[in-house]
Design a protein around this motif. Sequence first.
Motif, PDB file in Angstrom:
ATOM      1  N   VAL A 165      60.855  36.934 -61.223  1.00 49.88           N
ATOM      2  CA  VAL A 165      60.517  38.062 -60.362  1.00 49.88           C
ATOM      3  C   VAL A 165      59.637  39.049 -61.119  1.00 49.88           C
ATOM      4  O   VAL A 165      58.622  39.531 -60.611  1.00 49.88           O
ATOM      5  CB  VAL A 165      61.799  38.753 -59.854  1.00 49.88           C
ATOM      6  N   GLY A 166      60.033  39.308 -62.366  1.00 49.67           N
ATOM      7  CA  GLY A 166      59.229  40.211 -63.188  1.00 49.67           C
ATOM      8  C   GLY A 166      57.812  39.692 -63.337  1.00 49.67           C
ATOM      9  O   GLY A 166      56.839  40.433 -63.200  1.00 49.67           O
ATOM     10  N   ALA A 167      57.699  38.386 -63.602  1.00 50.91           N
ATOM     11  CA  ALA A 167      56.373  37.789 -63.763  1.00 50.91           C
ATOM     12  C   ALA A 167      55.554  37.971 -62.499  1.00 50.91           C
ATOM     13  O   ALA A 167      54.382  38.328 -62.537  1.00 50.91           O
ATOM     14  CB  ALA A 167      56.508  36.305 -64.096  1.00 50.91           C
ATOM     15  N   PHE A 168      56.205  37.768 -61.361  1.00 52.08           N
ATOM     16  CA  PHE A 168      55.493  37.922 -60.095  1.00 52.08           C
ATOM     17  C   PHE A 168      55.063  39.351 -59.870  1.00 52.08           C
ATOM     18  O   PHE A 168      53.952  39.609 -59.442  1.00 52.08           O
ATOM     19  CB  PHE A 168      56.387  37.466 -58.941  1.00 52.08           C
ATOM     20  N   LEU A 169      55.995  40.253 -60.148  1.00 49.66           N
ATOM     21  CA  LEU A 169      55.667  41.664 -59.915  1.00 49.66           C
ATOM     22  C   LEU A 169      54.509  42.089 -60.793  1.00 49.66           C
ATOM     23  O   LEU A 169      53.802  43.035 -60.498  1.00 49.66           O
ATOM     24  CB  LEU A 169      56.895  42.542 -60.167  1.00 49.66           C
ATOM     25  N   PHE A 170      54.311  41.387 -61.917  1.00 48.20           N
ATOM     26  CA  PHE A 170      53.148  41.698 -62.743  1.00 48.20           C
ATOM     27  C   PHE A 170      51.924  40.903 -62.297  1.00 48.20           C
ATOM     28  O   PHE A 170      50.830  41.455 -62.138  1.00 48.20           O
ATOM     29  CB  PHE A 170      53.443  41.402 -64.211  1.00 48.20           C
ATOM     30  N   LEU A 171      52.129  39.596 -62.062  1.00 51.02           N
ATOM     31  CA  LEU A 171      50.990  38.706 -61.797  1.00 51.02           C
ATOM     32  C   LEU A 171      50.206  39.089 -60.557  1.00 51.02           C
ATOM     33  O   LEU A 171      48.978  39.157 -60.587  1.00 51.02           O
ATOM     34  CB  LEU A 171      51.495  37.275 -61.591  1.00 51.02           C
ATOM     35  N   VAL A 172      50.936  39.333 -59.466  1.00 51.16           N
ATOM     36  CA  VAL A 172      50.234  39.536 -58.202  1.00 51.16           C
ATOM     37  C   VAL A 172      49.331  40.772 -58.251  1.00 51.16           C
ATOM     38  O   VAL A 172      48.132  40.665 -57.997  1.00 51.16           O
ATOM     39  CB  VAL A 172      51.240  39.555 -57.042  1.00 51.16           C
ATOM     40  N   PRO A 173      49.868  41.936 -58.632  1.00 53.06           N
ATOM     41  CA  PRO A 173      48.934  43.077 -58.742  1.00 53.06           C
ATOM     42  C   PRO A 173      47.862  42.845 -59.795  1.00 53.06           C
ATOM     43  O   PRO A 173      46.716  43.243 -59.601  1.00 53.06           O
ATOM     44  CB  PRO A 173      49.836  44.249 -59.155  1.00 53.06           C
ATOM     45  N   ALA A 174      48.220  42.161 -60.897  1.00 51.40           N
ATOM     46  CA  ALA A 174      47.236  41.948 -61.951  1.00 51.40           C
ATOM     47  C   ALA A 174      46.049  41.143 -61.425  1.00 51.40           C
ATOM     48  O   ALA A 174      44.898  41.415 -61.750  1.00 51.40           O
ATOM     49  CB  ALA A 174      47.872  41.237 -63.144  1.00 51.40           C
ATOM     50  N   ILE A 175      46.353  40.156 -60.580  1.00 48.92           N
ATOM     51  CA  ILE A 175      45.269  39.332 -60.036  1.00 48.92           C
ATOM     52  C   ILE A 175      44.480  40.129 -59.004  1.00 48.92           C
ATOM     53  O   ILE A 175      43.244  40.140 -59.005  1.00 48.92           O
ATOM     54  CB  ILE A 175      45.846  38.048 -59.407  1.00 48.92           C
ATOM     55  N   ILE A 176      45.210  40.817 -58.129  1.00 49.72           N
ATOM     56  CA  ILE A 176      44.538  41.514 -57.037  1.00 49.72           C
ATOM     57  C   ILE A 176      43.699  42.680 -57.534  1.00 49.72           C
ATOM     58  O   ILE A 176      42.608  42.932 -57.042  1.00 49.72           O
ATOM     59  CB  ILE A 176      45.587  41.978 -56.014  1.00 49.72           C
ATOM     60  N   LEU A 177      44.205  43.378 -58.551  1.00 51.32           N
ATOM     61  CA  LEU A 177      43.491  44.549 -59.041  1.00 51.32           C
ATOM     62  C   LEU A 177      42.592  44.234 -60.233  1.00 51.32           C
ATOM     63  O   LEU A 177      42.270  45.102 -61.029  1.00 51.32           O
ATOM     64  CB  LEU A 177      44.488  45.646 -59.424  1.00 51.32           C
ATOM     65  N   SER A 178      42.174  42.966 -60.344  1.00 50.24           N
ATOM     66  CA  SER A 178      41.349  42.611 -61.496  1.00 50.24           C
ATOM     67  C   SER A 178      39.875  42.557 -61.151  1.00 50.24           C
ATOM     68  O   SER A 178      39.039  42.413 -62.029  1.00 50.24           O
ATOM     69  CB  SER A 178      41.773  41.248 -62.021  1.00 50.24           C
ATOM     70  N   GLY A 179      39.559  42.636 -59.870  1.00 51.26           N
ATOM     71  CA  GLY A 179      38.166  42.416 -59.483  1.00 51.26           C
ATOM     72  C   GLY A 179      37.872  40.948 -59.277  1.00 51.26           C
ATOM     73  O   GLY A 179      36.728  40.554 -59.148  1.00 51.26           O
ATOM     74  N   PHE A 180      38.923  40.121 -59.235  1.00 59.74           N
ATOM     75  CA  PHE A 180      38.719  38.679 -59.058  1.00 59.74           C
ATOM     76  C   PHE A 180      38.063  38.383 -57.711  1.00 59.74           C
ATOM     77  O   PHE A 180      37.083  37.665 -57.631  1.00 59.74           O
ATOM     78  CB  PHE A 180      40.055  37.948 -59.179  1.00 59.74           C
ATOM     79  N   ALA A 181      38.617  38.946 -56.650  1.00 55.03           N
ATOM     80  CA  ALA A 181      38.051  38.664 -55.325  1.00 55.03           C
ATOM     81  C   ALA A 181      37.372  39.890 -54.716  1.00 55.03           C
ATOM     82  O   ALA A 181      36.381  39.758 -54.024  1.00 55.03           O
ATOM     83  CB  ALA A 181      39.142  38.152 -54.386  1.00 55.03           C
ATOM     84  N   THR A 182      37.924  41.057 -54.959  1.00 49.86           N
ATOM     85  CA  THR A 182      37.327  42.253 -54.363  1.00 49.86           C
ATOM     86  C   THR A 182      36.974  43.230 -55.483  1.00 49.86           C
ATOM     87  O   THR A 182      37.745  43.402 -56.419  1.00 49.86           O
ATOM     88  CB  THR A 182      38.315  42.931 -53.396  1.00 49.86           C
ATOM     89  N   PRO A 183      35.807  43.852 -55.394  1.00 45.73           N
ATOM     90  CA  PRO A 183      35.336  44.694 -56.490  1.00 45.73           C
ATOM     91  C   PRO A 183      36.222  45.911 -56.743  1.00 45.73           C
ATOM     92  O   PRO A 183      36.708  46.541 -55.805  1.00 45.73           O
ATOM     93  CB  PRO A 183      33.958  45.156 -56.032  1.00 45.73           C
ATOM     94  N   ILE A 184      36.419  46.211 -58.025  1.00 45.61           N
ATOM     95  CA  ILE A 184      37.217  47.376 -58.407  1.00 45.61           C
ATOM     96  C   ILE A 184      36.544  48.663 -57.926  1.00 45.61           C
ATOM     97  O   ILE A 184      37.208  49.624 -57.547  1.00 45.61           O
ATOM     98  CB  ILE A 184      37.409  47.390 -59.936  1.00 45.61           C
ATOM     99  N   ALA A 185      35.210  48.657 -57.910  1.00 45.96           N
ATOM    100  CA  ALA A 185      34.475  49.870 -57.535  1.00 45.96           C
ATOM    101  C   ALA A 185      34.789  50.323 -56.112  1.00 45.96           C
ATOM    102  O   ALA A 185      34.610  51.490 -55.779  1.00 45.96           O
ATOM    103  CB  ALA A 185      32.978  49.635 -57.686  1.00 45.96           C
ATOM    104  N   ASN A 186      35.273  49.393 -55.254  1.00 47.30           N
ATOM    105  CA  ASN A 186      35.585  49.777 -53.869  1.00 47.30           C
ATOM    106  C   ASN A 186      36.958  50.404 -53.740  1.00 47.30           C
ATOM    107  O   ASN A 186      37.326  50.850 -52.663  1.00 47.30           O
ATOM    108  CB  ASN A 186      35.558  48.552 -52.951  1.00 47.30           C
TER     109      ASN A 186
END
Lengths: 368, 369
Positions: B287-308
Amino acid sequence: MRLEGLVRKEFLQILRDPSSIAIAFLLPVVLLLIFGYGVSLDAKHVPVALVVAQPSADTASFTGAFYHSRYFAPLSLPDMARATEALMQGRVQAIIRLRANFARRLRGPHGAPIQLIVNGVDANSARLIQGYVEGVWIGWLGQRARARGVALRIPVRLDPRVWFNSELRSRNYLVPGLIAVIMTLIGALLTALVMAREWERGTMEALMVTPVAMREVLLGKLIPYLILGMGGMALSVAMAVWLFHVPLRGSLAVLFLCAALFLLAALGMGLLISIIAKNQFVAGQTAIIATFLPAFVLSGFVFDIGSMPQAVQGITYLVAARYFVFILQTVFLAGDLWHIIVPNALALIAIAAIFLGLARHHARKRLE
Amino acid sequence: MWQRIIALVKKEFLTLLKDKQSRLVLIGPPIIQLLVFGYAASFNLNHVPFAVYNEDPGPAARELVADFRGSPNFREVARITRAGQIAPTLDDRRALLVVHIGPRFSRDLQAGRPADLQVLLDGRNSNTALIALNYVRSIVIRFNEHWAAGHGLAAPPAHLAVRAWFNPNLESRWFIVPGIVGLLTLVVTMMVTVMSVAREREQGTFDQLLVTPLRPVEILLGKALPGLLIGLAEATFIIALAVLWFRVPLLGSLATLYTGVSVFLLSAIGVGLMISSLSATQQQGMVGAFLFLVPAIILSGFATPIANMPEIVQKLTLLNPMRYLMIVLRGVFLEETPFSLLFAQLWPMALIGVVSLALAGWLFRHRMY
């Protein structure tokens, strides 16, 4: 009676280990907050470098249009070397360059070129920026023509109308899609570990010597987590509507019925994973790889399914989230369109039946 | 000291690799994922389904419709003959957009009045709608230029000349595939390290480990090294596939790339071990890994730009090691960014790594059950 006992035991285990509660209630809140506020494909205040070789009244009126646009945060730079450096460092995403002969060629027969250089690494943003620059350019042409008292001769004028989401707020489709991703996570994570845990700790063997049937063991795992998952769903919908102001044009009943079907599919998949995997590491790894990532990439939630290669499109039919994302986006933004909801709901039922059937098939009372 | 660490590393590898299923999940899924995602995760639209509602019998309208049909970006799925058919076509998503040419189109065009071209779009996925609208706009701009040239109209006083650097054909894949390198490396490394301490805690062997002559630093190193080695192997494999299979250009230097990946792995392992030592059971670790992984992936600029993202979320991403890795990967792959320019990305990752590893080591001793 025996089932009730199993359900009660599972609930006690859930209550005593805060991680299940965290999955069901904390995860949706955290994710929706991060996604809802954090993820947006609407570029605003794009940093662009303006390089004007020879400033004049004409160039000033053109660059002025950028300062007035809410899409751009312009940065005036004296020469291309400086602008290139800024682009390399990522300080600007595009360069707009007006050469020294801009004013002269503006009055010539062929018109003056406006050079636009975009950083193409992020192709999607690059294309959006190009569209915004085109908008500024056309607006400026019109303004200039009006100011000089001549009609701008544009042969065909584009008049776009956007349905369902007229402001093109990406949040309106990301939030419903996100609910599907969260439900996938909840469903799979909640169950992925439960059977693997019993195997690893050896309590499965203890359960086997009791008169409890395998069907009851499975139901005993399924029911508590379904209830927990629906709680998470209710929380997510409430946040979508009240916090993010996503319009809900369809009915809640349809929404929750489809959510229950989807959860059955997701829980079924989680159960299957946890039955096949005999330790928690494998179960966890498989749950991430088989559920979260496909729900994120292959569900049509961010990436358009129609543009994927045929073979990959074929794979998306196996991803339950695909159907749920479609249902959610429709129920939220368009309403209860039965001819869309019914076939997708049937697909969910089929997937749920397959996973639960497989789980039942593989869960036998046997020892290695 | 090294002897003891090596023994622990050996033991870690044995726990991970002795079981066939575990070996399989380390190797198989990443390959499948890279292949599937490499093809699936794209913002380029091909064959956008569209329908035509043409009320104008004139040749100009026909010409414009032919431009749409001829474009590789569009695919005609339906022809609409009355206004009532528009809504169901869009509702069912049979077409993403309807091109509506009114009855006065050719007449307006001939008379020199602006002729309106109405385009109705399904906005449910606003990004897809915007991209499709951009395609439509370029067709209209080309049609206008053509029309103006053919009918002796003056060209507009200024025109745009667009060029994209680093990715001239604006291939989404070139953007996404280097991102996947980071994504899969993170997921695998994270799971390996998170489970390592949590498993021992759950089985009670961690207490035994603490009473052995191994010092916390040695335990830390012993638990961190397998993650580092597995992460590096995973990254190498995926980078090779990205270059050889997907033909993504790798312009920068491998040394810079590997420095970036190694420093990133250090931070991922640090966070992983921290979560692991906070967890009493493997489920909590997951659970801890998930709680870190999901935001880490989403807020990395992988799919959507951080600038937005909003200001405050942008600040939050500074804590996310993935964010820096994405810049390093894309910079080295596509922009040939030199090492000196990437230093600004490396030191925050190193800092996150050192702090989280130190915390993990401290937690080893101070969190007992």
